[in-house]
Design a protein around this motif. Structure first.
Motif, PDB file in Angstrom:
ATOM      1  N   GLY A 431      -8.193  15.201  -5.650  1.00  0.00           N
ATOM      2  CA  GLY A 431      -6.819  14.731  -5.707  1.00  0.00           C
ATOM      3  C   GLY A 431      -6.165  14.423  -4.382  1.00  0.00           C
ATOM      4  O   GLY A 431      -5.064  13.874  -4.356  1.00  0.00           O
ATOM      5  N   MET A 432      -6.810  14.758  -3.265  1.00  0.00           N
ATOM      6  CA  MET A 432      -6.206  14.493  -1.966  1.00  0.00           C
ATOM      7  C   MET A 432      -7.246  14.032  -0.951  1.00  0.00           C
ATOM      8  O   MET A 432      -8.421  14.430  -1.016  1.00  0.00           O
ATOM      9  N   GLN A 433      -6.787  13.211  -0.032  1.00  0.00           N
ATOM     10  CA  GLN A 433      -7.613  12.788   1.097  1.00  0.00           C
ATOM     11  C   GLN A 433      -7.865  14.008   1.990  1.00  0.00           C
ATOM     12  O   GLN A 433      -7.005  14.877   2.118  1.00  0.00           O
ATOM     13  N   MET A 434      -9.022  14.053   2.615  1.00  0.00           N
ATOM     14  CA  MET A 434      -9.414  15.230   3.402  1.00  0.00           C
ATOM     15  C   MET A 434      -9.954  14.775   4.753  1.00  0.00           C
ATOM     16  O   MET A 434     -10.868  13.953   4.824  1.00  0.00           O
ATOM     17  N   LEU A 435      -9.379  15.301   5.828  1.00  0.00           N
ATOM     18  CA  LEU A 435      -9.817  14.959   7.179  1.00  0.00           C
ATOM     19  C   LEU A 435     -10.267  16.238   7.882  1.00  0.00           C
ATOM     20  O   LEU A 435      -9.458  17.107   8.209  1.00  0.00           O
ATOM     21  N   SER A 436     -11.563  16.338   8.095  1.00  0.00           N
ATOM     22  CA  SER A 436     -12.142  17.525   8.729  1.00  0.00           C
ATOM     23  C   SER A 436     -12.407  17.261  10.206  1.00  0.00           C
ATOM     24  O   SER A 436     -12.241  16.151  10.702  1.00  0.00           O
ATOM     25  N   ASP A 437     -12.826  18.314  10.904  1.00  0.00           N
ATOM     26  CA  ASP A 437     -13.213  18.223  12.315  1.00  0.00           C
ATOM     27  C   ASP A 437     -12.109  17.629  13.178  1.00  0.00           C
ATOM     28  O   ASP A 437     -12.350  16.846  14.097  1.00  0.00           O
ATOM     29  N   LEU A 438     -10.877  18.017  12.895  1.00  0.00           N
ATOM     30  CA  LEU A 438      -9.753  17.624  13.731  1.00  0.00           C
ATOM     31  C   LEU A 438      -9.678  18.543  14.944  1.00  0.00           C
ATOM     32  O   LEU A 438     -10.335  19.591  14.975  1.00  0.00           O
ATOM     33  N   PRO A 439      -8.908  18.187  15.980  1.00  0.00           N
ATOM     34  CA  PRO A 439      -8.738  19.106  17.120  1.00  0.00           C
ATOM     35  C   PRO A 439      -8.350  20.504  16.660  1.00  0.00           C
ATOM     36  O   PRO A 439      -7.686  20.672  15.633  1.00  0.00           O
ATOM     37  N   ASN A 440      -8.757  21.496  17.414  1.00  0.00           N
ATOM     38  CA  ASN A 440      -8.525  22.916  17.089  1.00  0.00           C
ATOM     39  C   ASN A 440      -9.247  23.326  15.808  1.00  0.00           C
ATOM     40  O   ASN A 440      -8.844  24.281  15.137  1.00  0.00           O
ATOM     41  N   ASN A 441     -10.319  22.579  15.447  1.00  0.00           N
ATOM     42  CA  ASN A 441     -11.123  22.895  14.266  1.00  0.00           C
ATOM     43  C   ASN A 441     -10.282  22.897  12.998  1.00  0.00           C
ATOM     44  O   ASN A 441     -10.525  23.678  12.075  1.00  0.00           O
ATOM     45  N   GLU A 442      -9.272  22.035  12.943  1.00  0.00           N
ATOM     46  CA  GLU A 442      -8.352  21.984  11.809  1.00  0.00           C
ATOM     47  C   GLU A 442      -8.850  21.020  10.738  1.00  0.00           C
ATOM     48  O   GLU A 442      -9.621  20.100  11.016  1.00  0.00           O
ATOM     49  N   THR A 443      -8.437  21.263   9.505  1.00  0.00           N
ATOM     50  CA  THR A 443      -8.702  20.376   8.379  1.00  0.00           C
ATOM     51  C   THR A 443      -7.387  20.010   7.721  1.00  0.00           C
ATOM     52  O   THR A 443      -6.561  20.884   7.449  1.00  0.00           O
ATOM     53  N   ALA A 444      -7.192  18.727   7.475  1.00  0.00           N
ATOM     54  CA  ALA A 444      -5.954  18.248   6.864  1.00  0.00           C
ATOM     55  C   ALA A 444      -6.223  17.714   5.467  1.00  0.00           C
ATOM     56  O   ALA A 444      -7.268  17.124   5.204  1.00  0.00           O
ATOM     57  N   PHE A 445      -5.263  17.946   4.575  1.00  0.00           N
ATOM     58  CA  PHE A 445      -5.257  17.332   3.257  1.00  0.00           C
ATOM     59  C   PHE A 445      -3.999  16.480   3.195  1.00  0.00           C
ATOM     60  O   PHE A 445      -2.908  16.957   3.499  1.00  0.00           O
ATOM     61  N   MET A 446      -4.149  15.231   2.782  1.00  0.00           N
ATOM     62  CA  MET A 446      -2.995  14.352   2.797  1.00  0.00           C
ATOM     63  C   MET A 446      -3.081  13.319   1.680  1.00  0.00           C
ATOM     64  O   MET A 446      -4.129  13.136   1.057  1.00  0.00           O
ATOM     65  N   HIS A 447      -1.952  12.675   1.435  1.00  0.00           N
ATOM     66  CA  HIS A 447      -1.915  11.572   0.483  1.00  0.00           C
ATOM     67  C   HIS A 447      -0.717  10.701   0.829  1.00  0.00           C
ATOM     68  O   HIS A 447       0.301  11.187   1.320  1.00  0.00           O
ATOM     69  N   THR A 448      -0.866   9.414   0.616  1.00  0.00           N
ATOM     70  CA  THR A 448       0.240   8.486   0.833  1.00  0.00           C
ATOM     71  C   THR A 448       0.666   7.885  -0.501  1.00  0.00           C
ATOM     72  O   THR A 448      -0.078   7.926  -1.488  1.00  0.00           O
ATOM     73  N   GLY A 449       1.857   7.329  -0.503  1.00  0.00           N
ATOM     74  CA  GLY A 449       2.349   6.642  -1.679  1.00  0.00           C
ATOM     75  C   GLY A 449       3.099   5.397  -1.250  1.00  0.00           C
ATOM     76  O   GLY A 449       3.946   5.470  -0.357  1.00  0.00           O
ATOM     77  N   GLY A 450       2.795   4.277  -1.864  1.00  0.00           N
ATOM     78  CA  GLY A 450       3.470   3.051  -1.453  1.00  0.00           C
ATOM     79  C   GLY A 450       3.601   2.036  -2.572  1.00  0.00           C
ATOM     80  O   GLY A 450       2.604   1.499  -3.032  1.00  0.00           O
ATOM     81  N   ASP A 451       4.814   1.821  -3.038  1.00  0.00           N
ATOM     82  CA  ASP A 451       5.151   0.689  -3.881  1.00  0.00           C
ATOM     83  C   ASP A 451       6.108  -0.183  -3.090  1.00  0.00           C
ATOM     84  O   ASP A 451       6.599   0.230  -2.023  1.00  0.00           O
ATOM     85  N   TYR A 452       6.375  -1.370  -3.608  1.00  0.00           N
ATOM     86  CA  TYR A 452       7.289  -2.260  -2.907  1.00  0.00           C
ATOM     87  C   TYR A 452       8.655  -1.591  -2.776  1.00  0.00           C
ATOM     88  O   TYR A 452       9.307  -1.258  -3.758  1.00  0.00           O
ATOM     89  N   GLY A 453       9.051  -1.339  -1.525  1.00  0.00           N
ATOM     90  CA  GLY A 453      10.351  -0.744  -1.271  1.00  0.00           C
ATOM     91  C   GLY A 453      10.360   0.763  -1.135  1.00  0.00           C
ATOM     92  O   GLY A 453      11.417   1.361  -0.904  1.00  0.00           O
ATOM     93  N   THR A 454       9.211   1.404  -1.243  1.00  0.00           N
ATOM     94  CA  THR A 454       9.149   2.847  -1.053  1.00  0.00           C
ATOM     95  C   THR A 454       7.832   3.210  -0.362  1.00  0.00           C
ATOM     96  O   THR A 454       6.772   2.695  -0.722  1.00  0.00           O
TER      97      THR A 454
END
Length: 502
Positions: A431-454
């Motif tokens: 259910g979420m995008q996952m970015l591993s091996d970030l600085p400080n050995n961090e892992t991020a979970f993220m998601h974006t949302g985009g419709d016209y005007g938001t």
């Protein structure tokens, strides 16, 4: 000669501002030159990496500085060695403002031979045993030339240098967002980019720390913490965790065929029908296109065998919603209210417009010129889009995820795993995008949302349990979120933005 060079510099600025067509920020040219800029400044200027500079500086370099005069390549290296890298105890640092970066191609008979890159950057000082602090800001224009297949900076203009009013202002490069302490600056950015409003939720150490709102939900009506945004694809993580809770209760199984509960007429005869599982759908490996209406016959079909590769699909989540509703014989909105919204106190969150929503609180969508857009009141649930919520409610949801989401250790660990790879550096969990091996050995979970005007984005970090929610009722909102993430999360944020732009 200097007079003529100054005239040339002015003409170059006028050309960039008025005539040449700017390329899109996701284009190959834009990304290549952003990398070249990184070699010049991030590696060269900030790290004194001379080998990186030699890769990108043209042998006939002309460098113009509105305060320091003009230099050729030899003079540039001499001044660079003395003033930028001469004193390790007092090191200047440059940080690009990513949302200001623009690229304009240079062609001769339609053949690309170079490009003009312009932008803005801030400058800081790093002293031993002190926090980095900001000293000033400026604009730059770089003329890039293709030489033997490589990009070379032939002319650099560095101009409009201004000191900050409070020289020596403290700035924590690893974890700070100075805009939070400068409401006027945020308002200026909203005005500059014709963005009516932003709403921000700040999560730190696994708890909601702060909610900030700026601008208007509609003309003359200020945004507030209980203003309701349509958050587009940020609906998907909500859907995913409603389903994960059903799996945790034993109502569903992550790896059983979804066809046990629902079969769409369009794919009833497909050889892949019984191979499609909930795991495939939540990790965007369903094999479905994003939306069936994009196909010529407006029908759903498998583009590949489920589980064999990644492909973003709204249809997959909608397919799963129908299966869950048929299995439980209840509307998905009611299931979500019972399993997630009510327990977390997400009182202003709904999959569609209901009589519980105060329309006066709605953050109306706006186009790129800052004009309001006529909005539709959806009355049916869509598991992929159109969720209506507030920045506070969504922040509560992210805090819930950071603290285990009320799931068993087994099922929560499934969320923390890489399930599929979108591209190098970007994976997907459930259910979420996952970015591993970030600085400080961090892992991020993220998601974006985009419709016209938001435009919306959410991000949380596995180790620090920090996070950020950003909602904007503007077509231009993407410009701001790149800046916010880069500045708020420092090196980690810059890496996240870089991976998403590549």
């Amino acid at each position: 000669m200097k007079f003529y060079k100054a005239i040339l510099a002015i003409l170059l600025i006028l050309i960039v501002e008025n005539s040449i067509a700017q390329v899109e920020k996701n284009s190959v040219l834009f990304i290549e030159l952003k990398k070249a800029d990184s070699l010049t400044f991030d590696e060269g200027f900030n790290k004194c990496n001379y080998s990186a500079l030699k890769k990108v500086l043209h042998k006939d370099l002309e460098f113009f500085h509105d305060l320091g005069g003009s230099q050729n390549l030899e003079q540039f290296y001499k001044a660079f060695s003395k003033n930028i890298c001469g004193d390790s105890k007092y090191k200047p640092i440059r940080k690009l403002l990513p949302e200001t970066l623009e690229v304009y191609p240079l062609r001769n008979n339609k053949k690309l031979y170079g490009a003009i890159q312009k932008g803005e950057h801030n400058f800081y000082i790093k002293e031993q045993n002190k926090d980095i602090y900001i000293t000033g800001y400026a604009k730059f224009i770089t003329t890039w030339i293709i030489e033997n297949g490589n990009w070379k900076a032939k002319r650099i203009l560095s101009y409009d240098h201004k000191p900050v009013k409070d020289y020596g202002e403290k700035f924590n490069a690893n974890y700070a967002f100075p805009l939070f302490d400068n409401d006027k600056k945020i308002e200026e950015l909203l005005t500059k980019h014709k963005i009516p409003s932003i709403a921000l939720g700040v999560i730190k150490n696994g708890s909601l720390q702060q909610i900030r709102t700026f601008g208007n939900k509609k003309s003359g009506q200020p945004i507030s913490s209980n203003s309701i945004y349509k958050v587009a694809s940020l609906t998907k993580p909500i859907t995913a965790f409603v389903v994960l809770k059903l799996i945790d209760e034993g109502v569903l199984d992550l790896d059983e065929p979804v066809s046990r509960y629902f079969i769409d007429e369009d794919i009833k005869d497909s050889k892949y029908l019984n191979k499609l599982t909930t795991r495939h759908i939540l990790s965007h490996q369903s094999g479905f296109p994003n939306w069936r209406y994009l196909s010529d016959d407006n029908k759903l079909f498998f583009q590949f065998e489920p589980g064999t590769k990644w492909q973003y699909s709204g249809e997959g989540f909608e397919y799963l919603r129908r299966a869950v509703e048929k299995k439980l014989n209840h509307p998905f909105e009611e299931i979500a209210q019972e399993k997630l919204f009510n327990p977390l106190g997400m009182n202003n969150t709904h999959y569609y417009w209901t009589d519980k929503i105060d329309e006066k609180q709605y953050a109306v969508e706006h186009d790129k010129n800052g004009k309001p857009i006529n909005y539709e009141k959806y009355t049916d649930a869509n598991a992929s889009a159109n969720l209506l919520t507030t920045v506070e409610d969504y922040s509560k949801f992210l805090v819930h995820i950071l603290n285990g989401a009320g799931l068993s250790k087994k099922n929560y660990s499934e969320f923390l795993k890489v399930q599929a790879q979108e591209k190098k550096g970007i994976d997907w969990s459930l259910g979420m995008q996952m970015l591993s091996d970030l600085p400080n050995n961090e892992t991020a979970f993220m998601h974006t949302g985009g419709d016209y005007g938001t435009k919306t984005i959410v991000i949380i970090f596995k180790n620090s349990k920090d996070g950020l929610v950003l909602f904007s009722n503007s077509e231009n909102g993407m410009i701001l979120w790149q800046k916010v993430i880069s500045e708020y999360f420092g090196e980690i944020g810059e890496e996240i933005v870089r991976r998403n732009l590549e």
